[in-house]
Write a protein that holds these residues in place. Structure first.
Motif, PDB file in Angstrom:
ATOM      1  N   GLY A 302       0.850  -1.257  -0.028  1.00 56.52           N
ATOM      2  CA  GLY A 302      -0.144  -0.171  -0.034  1.00 56.52           C
ATOM      3  C   GLY A 302       0.890   1.175   0.024  1.00 56.52           C
ATOM      4  O   GLY A 302       0.610   2.429   0.650  1.00 56.52           O
ATOM      5  N   ARG A 303       1.806   1.222  -0.955  1.00 56.98           N
ATOM      6  CA  ARG A 303       2.767   2.566  -0.760  1.00 56.98           C
ATOM      7  C   ARG A 303       3.445   2.452  -2.046  1.00 56.98           C
ATOM      8  O   ARG A 303       3.584   1.183  -2.926  1.00 56.98           O
ATOM      9  CB  ARG A 303       3.829   2.577   0.330  1.00 56.98           C
ATOM     10  CG  ARG A 303       4.138   1.574   1.113  1.00 56.98           C
ATOM     11  CD  ARG A 303       5.370   0.749   0.371  1.00 56.98           C
ATOM     12  NE  ARG A 303       6.096  -0.534   0.924  1.00 56.98           N
ATOM     13  CZ  ARG A 303       6.857  -1.313   0.173  1.00 56.98           C
ATOM     14  NH1 ARG A 303       7.204  -0.822  -1.060  1.00 56.98           N
ATOM     15  NH2 ARG A 303       7.108  -2.596   0.555  1.00 56.98           N
ATOM     16  N   ILE A 304       4.538   3.224  -2.395  1.00 56.66           N
ATOM     17  CA  ILE A 304       5.536   3.097  -3.543  1.00 56.66           C
ATOM     18  C   ILE A 304       6.314   2.035  -3.352  1.00 56.66           C
ATOM     19  O   ILE A 304       6.834   1.916  -1.987  1.00 56.66           O
ATOM     20  CB  ILE A 304       6.200   4.712  -3.577  1.00 56.66           C
ATOM     21  CG1 ILE A 304       4.996   5.749  -4.285  1.00 56.66           C
ATOM     22  CG2 ILE A 304       7.116   4.458  -4.734  1.00 56.66           C
ATOM     23  CD1 ILE A 304       5.592   7.144  -4.248  1.00 56.66           C
ATOM     24  N   GLY A 305       6.702   1.662  -4.270  1.00 54.32           N
ATOM     25  CA  GLY A 305       7.747   0.410  -4.341  1.00 54.32           C
ATOM     26  C   GLY A 305       9.051   1.247  -3.874  1.00 54.32           C
ATOM     27  O   GLY A 305       9.530   2.196  -4.895  1.00 54.32           O
ATOM     28  N   GLY A 306      10.196   0.598  -3.535  1.00 56.23           N
ATOM     29  CA  GLY A 306      11.565   1.035  -3.234  1.00 56.23           C
ATOM     30  C   GLY A 306      12.129   1.365  -4.789  1.00 56.23           C
ATOM     31  O   GLY A 306      12.120   0.307  -5.322  1.00 56.23           O
ATOM     32  N   GLY A 307      12.705   2.666  -5.082  1.00 53.74           N
ATOM     33  CA  GLY A 307      13.304   2.935  -6.256  1.00 53.74           C
ATOM     34  C   GLY A 307      12.584   3.067  -7.201  1.00 53.74           C
ATOM     35  O   GLY A 307      12.902   3.578  -8.580  1.00 53.74           O
ATOM     36  N   ILE A 308      11.035   2.882  -7.375  1.00 54.80           N
ATOM     37  CA  ILE A 308      10.362   2.929  -8.425  1.00 54.80           C
ATOM     38  C   ILE A 308       9.916   4.301  -8.919  1.00 54.80           C
ATOM     39  O   ILE A 308      10.121   4.853  -9.912  1.00 54.80           O
ATOM     40  CB  ILE A 308       8.829   2.483  -8.012  1.00 54.80           C
ATOM     41  CG1 ILE A 308       9.018   1.065  -7.768  1.00 54.80           C
ATOM     42  CG2 ILE A 308       8.081   2.687  -9.203  1.00 54.80           C
ATOM     43  CD1 ILE A 308       9.569   0.256  -8.667  1.00 54.80           C
ATOM     44  N   SER A 309      10.015   5.300  -7.990  1.00 55.28           N
ATOM     45  CA  SER A 309       9.780   6.767  -8.379  1.00 55.28           C
ATOM     46  C   SER A 309      11.046   7.331  -9.120  1.00 55.28           C
ATOM     47  O   SER A 309      10.803   7.964 -10.080  1.00 55.28           O
ATOM     48  CB  SER A 309       9.561   7.707  -7.112  1.00 55.28           C
ATOM     49  OG  SER A 309       9.179   9.015  -7.375  1.00 55.28           O
ATOM     50  N   ASP A 310      12.334   6.782  -8.582  1.00 51.45           N
ATOM     51  CA  ASP A 310      13.567   7.483  -9.275  1.00 51.45           C
ATOM     52  C   ASP A 310      13.267   6.793 -10.963  1.00 51.45           C
ATOM     53  O   ASP A 310      13.684   7.687 -11.644  1.00 51.45           O
ATOM     54  CB  ASP A 310      14.624   6.829  -8.703  1.00 51.45           C
ATOM     55  CG  ASP A 310      15.770   6.867  -9.522  1.00 51.45           C
ATOM     56  OD1 ASP A 310      16.338   8.155 -10.017  1.00 51.45           O
ATOM     57  OD2 ASP A 310      16.384   5.769  -9.929  1.00 51.45           O
ATOM     58  N   ILE A 311      13.380   5.725 -11.264  1.00 54.00           N
ATOM     59  CA  ILE A 311      13.288   5.033 -12.416  1.00 54.00           C
ATOM     60  C   ILE A 311      12.287   5.493 -13.350  1.00 54.00           C
ATOM     61  O   ILE A 311      12.502   5.816 -14.544  1.00 54.00           O
ATOM     62  CB  ILE A 311      13.400   3.604 -12.500  1.00 54.00           C
ATOM     63  CG1 ILE A 311      12.383   2.952 -11.692  1.00 54.00           C
ATOM     64  CG2 ILE A 311      14.847   3.061 -11.853  1.00 54.00           C
ATOM     65  CD1 ILE A 311      12.566   1.194 -11.802  1.00 54.00           C
ATOM     66  N   LEU A 312      11.026   5.816 -12.759  1.00 59.37           N
ATOM     67  CA  LEU A 312       9.904   6.347 -13.653  1.00 59.37           C
ATOM     68  C   LEU A 312      10.398   7.660 -14.063  1.00 59.37           C
ATOM     69  O   LEU A 312      10.010   8.160 -15.253  1.00 59.37           O
ATOM     70  CB  LEU A 312       8.654   6.376 -12.737  1.00 59.37           C
ATOM     71  CG  LEU A 312       7.777   5.058 -12.947  1.00 59.37           C
ATOM     72  CD1 LEU A 312       6.689   5.189 -11.789  1.00 59.37           C
ATOM     73  CD2 LEU A 312       7.155   4.919 -14.309  1.00 59.37           C
ATOM     74  N   LYS A 313      10.864   8.557 -13.141  1.00 59.49           N
ATOM     75  CA  LYS A 313      11.063   9.862 -13.327  1.00 59.49           C
ATOM     76  C   LYS A 313      12.119  10.000 -14.416  1.00 59.49           C
ATOM     77  O   LYS A 313      12.269  10.861 -15.483  1.00 59.49           O
ATOM     78  CB  LYS A 313      11.574  10.645 -12.049  1.00 59.49           C
ATOM     79  CG  LYS A 313      11.516  12.131 -12.315  1.00 59.49           C
ATOM     80  CD  LYS A 313      11.688  12.776 -11.039  1.00 59.49           C
ATOM     81  CE  LYS A 313      11.649  14.393 -11.239  1.00 59.49           C
ATOM     82  NZ  LYS A 313      11.753  14.767  -9.579  1.00 59.49           N
ATOM     83  N   ARG A 314      13.351   9.210 -14.383  1.00 61.11           N
ATOM     84  CA  ARG A 314      14.315   9.208 -15.361  1.00 61.11           C
ATOM     85  C   ARG A 314      14.005   8.788 -16.607  1.00 61.11           C
ATOM     86  O   ARG A 314      14.502   8.962 -17.580  1.00 61.11           O
ATOM     87  CB  ARG A 314      15.686   8.380 -14.560  1.00 61.11           C
ATOM     88  CG  ARG A 314      16.077   9.105 -13.740  1.00 61.11           C
ATOM     89  CD  ARG A 314      17.414   8.854 -13.259  1.00 61.11           C
ATOM     90  NE  ARG A 314      17.512   7.494 -12.368  1.00 61.11           N
ATOM     91  CZ  ARG A 314      17.779   6.066 -13.181  1.00 61.11           C
ATOM     92  NH1 ARG A 314      18.589   6.177 -14.423  1.00 61.11           N
ATOM     93  NH2 ARG A 314      17.859   5.158 -12.397  1.00 61.11           N
ATOM     94  N   SER A 315      12.970   7.724 -16.664  1.00 58.03           N
ATOM     95  CA  SER A 315      12.544   6.948 -17.842  1.00 58.03           C
ATOM     96  C   SER A 315      11.767   8.073 -18.537  1.00 58.03           C
ATOM     97  O   SER A 315      12.021   8.155 -19.857  1.00 58.03           O
ATOM     98  CB  SER A 315      11.994   5.771 -17.585  1.00 58.03           C
ATOM     99  OG  SER A 315      11.527   5.012 -18.834  1.00 58.03           O
ATOM    100  N   SER A 316      10.745   8.700 -18.076  1.00 58.33           N
ATOM    101  CA  SER A 316       9.412   9.329 -18.696  1.00 58.33           C
ATOM    102  C   SER A 316       9.271  10.598 -18.193  1.00 58.33           C
ATOM    103  O   SER A 316       8.215  11.382 -18.815  1.00 58.33           O
ATOM    104  CB  SER A 316       8.144   8.298 -18.810  1.00 58.33           C
ATOM    105  OG  SER A 316       8.061   8.353 -17.381  1.00 58.33           O
ATOM    106  N   GLY A 317      10.008  10.848 -17.032  1.00 63.28           N
ATOM    107  CA  GLY A 317       9.395  12.213 -16.521  1.00 63.28           C
ATOM    108  C   GLY A 317       8.376  12.195 -15.441  1.00 63.28           C
ATOM    109  O   GLY A 317       7.930  13.295 -14.872  1.00 63.28           O
ATOM    110  N   VAL A 318       7.812  11.018 -15.355  1.00 68.29           N
ATOM    111  CA  VAL A 318       6.691  10.868 -14.590  1.00 68.29           C
ATOM    112  C   VAL A 318       7.133  10.856 -13.056  1.00 68.29           C
ATOM    113  O   VAL A 318       7.917   9.994 -12.621  1.00 68.29           O
ATOM    114  CB  VAL A 318       5.932   9.567 -14.855  1.00 68.29           C
ATOM    115  CG1 VAL A 318       4.776   9.251 -13.762  1.00 68.29           C
ATOM    116  CG2 VAL A 318       5.015   9.638 -16.270  1.00 68.29           C
TER     117      VAL A 318
END
Length: 434
Positions: A302-318
């Motif tokens: 029920g939360r963000i997965g570890g490291g997910i926010s970083d790779i999403l942002k670097r991949s697509s800007g999300v």
């Protein structure tokens, strides 16, 4: 609009909403949250400063951001403290604080998981039962409170099986067992010398199907979603590298390399699982394994997965962390899902986790890590070697030495980059007697 509160609790002028963050070690750092919150909201951190790790994490932001010490508080007292802040949003990124945050958010009338949903999200036994009751997936799972529960649990799950804490994360105290003797030995190891042993579960081992994604990639993925008032939107599907012993993650990348029909299957399964668990608000991280019988749910978080926010942002800007903050404040503007390379210049971003292949390994010197910068696609090597460090599989993913960050224009290039990193790291580890 309520006034935001600055350091020390003094009210200040302005029209920024207040976000109460119940802080514990998890998938977002205080510095990352304060950076994300800039211009969006005023953050108030609530954390147990009696925990030296939490205190160290919060120290860098304490001069500019209000930090409230919660040490020794009961759940009811913590809830009353949050209500007294009159926040516009309440959120956490730590599994251990999910229920307390749910109770506080409900008392404030703010969006977050319902308390019962939070309970199911952090309780692996209840989660398996809920998924089975809803007809999503039946996975043999039995509760272990004492050594007397081992034999009947094993009779229900069969071999191989997986023993893990009833409530836990990062694969801590989690391993496969292949015999009754091994199960008894592991349980004794986990509970030896513990005054009040925590509960464990034994569940059937989900056999992987490497043919679904190929031998080089891990046989599982995770689905990242944001839900507001029951409306779930997929943010992305994350690919994985194969696990190290026993269940330590070794790497992740976005987007996953999956055919469209398989993406559709895992997203459909994830949606069914979220509905079964009663998820109507917040960010979720759902791990799904490819098996000979099709995709199966490993667990829903029920939360963000570890490291997910970083790779999403670097991949697509999300910026998934920003979407989590916005959702906590009642806003909902989900991005287009990151499900593949769409020809718009999107790259495949990755994190390679520097994790020992076994506990019989010790790390080499810094000069071996410096060589990683020679590999095309490697952008940052963030690894710290502590003198006397020794691997401990019981600590799971928490015991990694650091992370290698990078990206590639496509999956073929990603494979070349990661293979080069893996080959270099093979000489980084040396075996010793344990």
């Amino acid at each position: 609009m309520r006034p935001a509160h600055g350091p020390g609790g003094a009210a200040r002028a302005g029209d920024l909403p207040v976000l109460a963050v119940l802080y514990g070690r998890g998938a977002a750092t205080p510095l990352g949250l304060t950076d994300t919150a800039r211009g969006r909201c005023a953050v108030v951190f609530l954390g147990d400063l009696g925990d030296p790790l939490v205190a160290a994490d919060l120290a860098p932001v304490s001069r500019t951001t209000r930090v409230v010490d919660t040490r020794g508080l009961t759940e009811a007292q913590l809830c009353a403290l949050v209500v007294g802040l009159a926040p516009d949003g309440v959120v956490t990124f730590s599994d251990s604080l999910l229920r307390a945050t749910a109770v506080a958010a409900k008392a404030c009338g703010l969006p977050f998981h319902e308390p019962d949903t939070a309970d199911v999200l952090v309780d692996k036994f209840r989660q398996r039962r809920a998924l089975a009751s809803a007809g999503v997936q039946s996975t043999a799972c039995r509760l272990i409170r004492s050594a007397g529960d081992l034999a009947p649990a094993l009779a229900a799950t069969g071999l191989p099986a997986v023993i893990k804490p009833r409530a836990g994360c990062s694969s801590t105290d989690t391993c496969r067992v292949d015999s009754a003797e091994e199960l008894a030995a592991r349980y004794a190891e986990f509970t030896d010398g513990v005054t009040r042993p925590r509960a464990y579960v034994l569940e059937e081992y989900l056999v992987g199907d490497p043919s679904a994604v190929g031998d080089f990639w891990g046989d599982y993925v995770s689905v990242e979603s944001v839900t507001r008032d029951g409306d779930t939107r997929t943010v992305g599907v994350t690919g994985k590298l194969p696990l190290a012993f026993p269940f330590r993650e070794t790497g992740l990348f976005v987007p996953a390399e999956l055919p469209a029909d398989l993406v559709e299957q895992v997203v459909r399964l994830e949606r069914r699982a979220l509905r079964a668990l009663g998820v109507r608000e917040g960010v979720t991280h759902t791990e799904i394994k490819f098996t000979p019988g099709g995709p199966r749910v490993i667990e829903v978080n029920g939360r963000i997965g570890g490291g997910i926010s970083d790779i999403l942002k670097r991949s697509s800007g999300v910026d998934l962390l920003a979407h989590a903050v916005d959702a906590a404040l009642g806003a909902f503007d989900p991005p287009e899902p990151v499900l593949g390379l769409d020809g718009s210049g999107r790259r495949v971003a990755f994190q390679y986790l520097v994790s020992p292949p076994s506990d019989a390994c010790v790390p080499g010197g810094d000069e071996l890590l410096d060589d990683l910068y020679d590999i095309p696609g490697v952008d940052l090597v963030d690894v710290g070697i502590t003198p006397g460090w020794r691997a401990d599989w019981r600590a799971g993913t928490e015991w990694i030495l650091g992370t290698v960050y990078g990206s590639a224009p496509g999956f073929a290039e990603l494979r070349i980059t990661l293979k080069a990193v893996q080959d270099r790291m093979a000489s980084f580890w040396s075996e010793v007697e344990v």
